[in-house]
Design a protein around this motif. Structure first.
Motif, short mmCIF file in Angstrom:
data_model
loop_
_atom_site.label_atom_id
_atom_site.label_comp_id
_atom_site.label_asym_id
_atom_site.label_seq_id
_atom_site.Cartn_x
_atom_site.Cartn_y
_atom_site.Cartn_z
N ARG A 57 0.70 -1.40 0.41
CA ARG A 57 -0.07 0.10 0.19
C ARG A 57 1.26 1.23 -0.02
N VAL A 58 0.92 2.27 -0.81
CA VAL A 58 1.92 2.97 -0.38
C VAL A 58 0.21 4.24 -0.35
N TYR A 59 0.82 5.60 0.64
CA TYR A 59 0.39 6.42 0.75
C TYR A 59 1.11 7.53 0.75
N THR A 60 0.36 9.00 1.68
CA THR A 60 1.06 10.31 1.35
C THR A 60 1.30 10.42 3.23
N GLU A 61 2.55 10.47 3.74
CA GLU A 61 3.15 10.80 5.09
C GLU A 61 2.04 11.88 5.26
N TYR A 62 1.23 12.00 6.68
CA TYR A 62 0.17 13.06 7.46
C TYR A 62 -0.89 13.88 5.92
N ARG A 63 -0.99 12.36 5.47
CA ARG A 63 -2.72 12.66 4.78
C ARG A 63 -3.86 12.57 6.00
N SER A 64 -3.94 12.50 7.01
CA SER A 64 -4.81 12.64 8.51
C SER A 64 -4.88 14.12 7.94
N ALA A 65 -3.73 15.23 7.97
CA ALA A 65 -3.84 16.86 7.85
C ALA A 65 -5.09 17.80 7.21
N ALA A 66 -4.96 16.38 5.95
CA ALA A 66 -6.07 17.05 4.92
C ALA A 66 -7.61 16.31 5.58
N MET A 67 -7.57 15.33 6.58
CA MET A 67 -8.83 15.15 6.72
C MET A 67 -9.17 15.99 7.23
N ALA A 68 -8.46 16.46 8.05
CA ALA A 68 -8.62 17.91 9.63
C ALA A 68 -9.45 19.24 8.52
N ALA A 69 -9.64 19.03 7.35
CA ALA A 69 -10.19 20.31 7.21
C ALA A 69 -11.72 20.60 6.88
N ASN A 97 -5.02 -6.35 3.59
CA ASN A 97 -3.63 -7.74 3.83
C ASN A 97 -2.61 -7.71 3.16
N GLN A 98 -2.26 -6.08 2.95
CA GLN A 98 -0.76 -5.90 2.62
C GLN A 98 0.39 -6.37 3.33
N ASP A 99 1.90 -6.97 2.69
CA ASP A 99 3.20 -6.55 3.25
C ASP A 99 3.69 -5.71 3.73
N TYR A 100 3.50 -4.60 2.77
CA TYR A 100 4.50 -3.82 3.31
C TYR A 100 3.40 -2.01 2.73
N GLU A 101 3.48 -1.55 3.75
CA GLU A 101 3.01 -0.39 3.48
C GLU A 101 4.56 0.49 3.20
N ILE A 102 4.37 1.82 1.98
CA ILE A 102 4.81 2.81 1.62
C ILE A 102 4.91 4.12 2.14
N ALA A 103 5.60 5.20 2.66
CA ALA A 103 4.83 5.75 3.19
C ALA A 103 5.46 6.70 2.44
N LYS A 104 5.06 8.02 1.95
CA LYS A 104 6.11 8.82 0.38
C LYS A 104 5.74 10.32 1.79
N ASN A 105 7.37 10.97 2.09
CA ASN A 105 6.75 12.67 2.59
C ASN A 105 7.81 13.19 1.52
N SER A 106 7.13 14.32 1.12
CA SER A 106 7.37 14.69 0.10
C SER A 106 8.50 16.16 0.01
N VAL A 107 7.60 16.33 1.94
CA VAL A 107 8.20 17.58 2.36
C VAL A 107 9.95 17.52 3.21
N ASN A 108 10.08 16.43 3.59
CA ASN A 108 11.52 15.68 4.12
C ASN A 108 11.41 14.98 3.07
N SER A 109 11.51 14.39 1.52
CA SER A 109 12.32 13.52 1.06
C SER A 109 12.93 12.42 1.38
N THR A 110 11.76 11.66 2.38
CA THR A 110 12.02 10.58 2.52
C THR A 110 11.00 9.38 2.03
N VAL A 111 11.30 8.29 1.48
CA VAL A 111 10.11 7.12 1.61
C VAL A 111 10.62 6.14 2.71
N THR A 112 9.18 5.71 3.90
CA THR A 112 8.70 4.52 4.42
C THR A 112 8.88 3.65 3.96
N VAL A 113 9.56 2.55 4.27
CA VAL A 113 8.92 0.87 3.67
C VAL A 113 8.88 0.56 5.01
#
Length: 117
Positions: A57-69, A97-113
């Motif tokens: 599963r690929v997602y953007t870190e801190y996406r919950s901030a958009a929900m806070a809107a 039921n994914q094996d891995y989660e991939i979190a993208k963070n464009s602000v910090n230029s990181t990818v967490t797997v």
């Protein structure tokens, strides 16, 4: 996410395809720093996970901030917040039921797997 002590850290320059293959084959969790093009890095990681017959599963870190809107009482922010929440829910069901989660963070230029199973 996972315990920070269990995540190996690498710079984008340190991650060769051989290293990436070894990390995924060993079901390791890792974080990549100083990523110039997050989209290309995520595609490499996704491809490696797929080759190992695993799901991710690929997602953007801190996406919950958009929900806070949705809490801001202005029409467009509420619509955006609710649409984001709906999209996240649909995405989570589609990638259950994914094996891995991939979190993208464009602000910090990181990818967490993170290995989840």
């Amino acid at each position: 996410m996972t315990d920070a002590a269990n995540v190996e850290n690498y710079t984008a320059d340190e991650i060769s395809m051989a290293k990436l293959n070894a990390l995924v084959a060993n079901k390791a969790s890792f974080k990549i720093f100083m990523v110039e093009d997050i989209s290309i890095m995520v595609k490499k990681i996704e491809g490696t996970i797929d080759k190992n017959r695993m799901r991710c599963r690929v997602y953007t870190e801190y996406r919950s901030a958009a929900m806070a809107a949705a809490a801001i009482p202005i029409g467009i922010t509420q619509i955006t917040g609710f649409a984001t929440a709906l999209g996240i829910g649909v995405h989570n069901i589609a990638t259950i039921n994914q094996d891995y989660e991939i979190a993208k963070n464009s602000v910090n230029s990181t990818v967490t797997v993170v290995y989840k199973k």
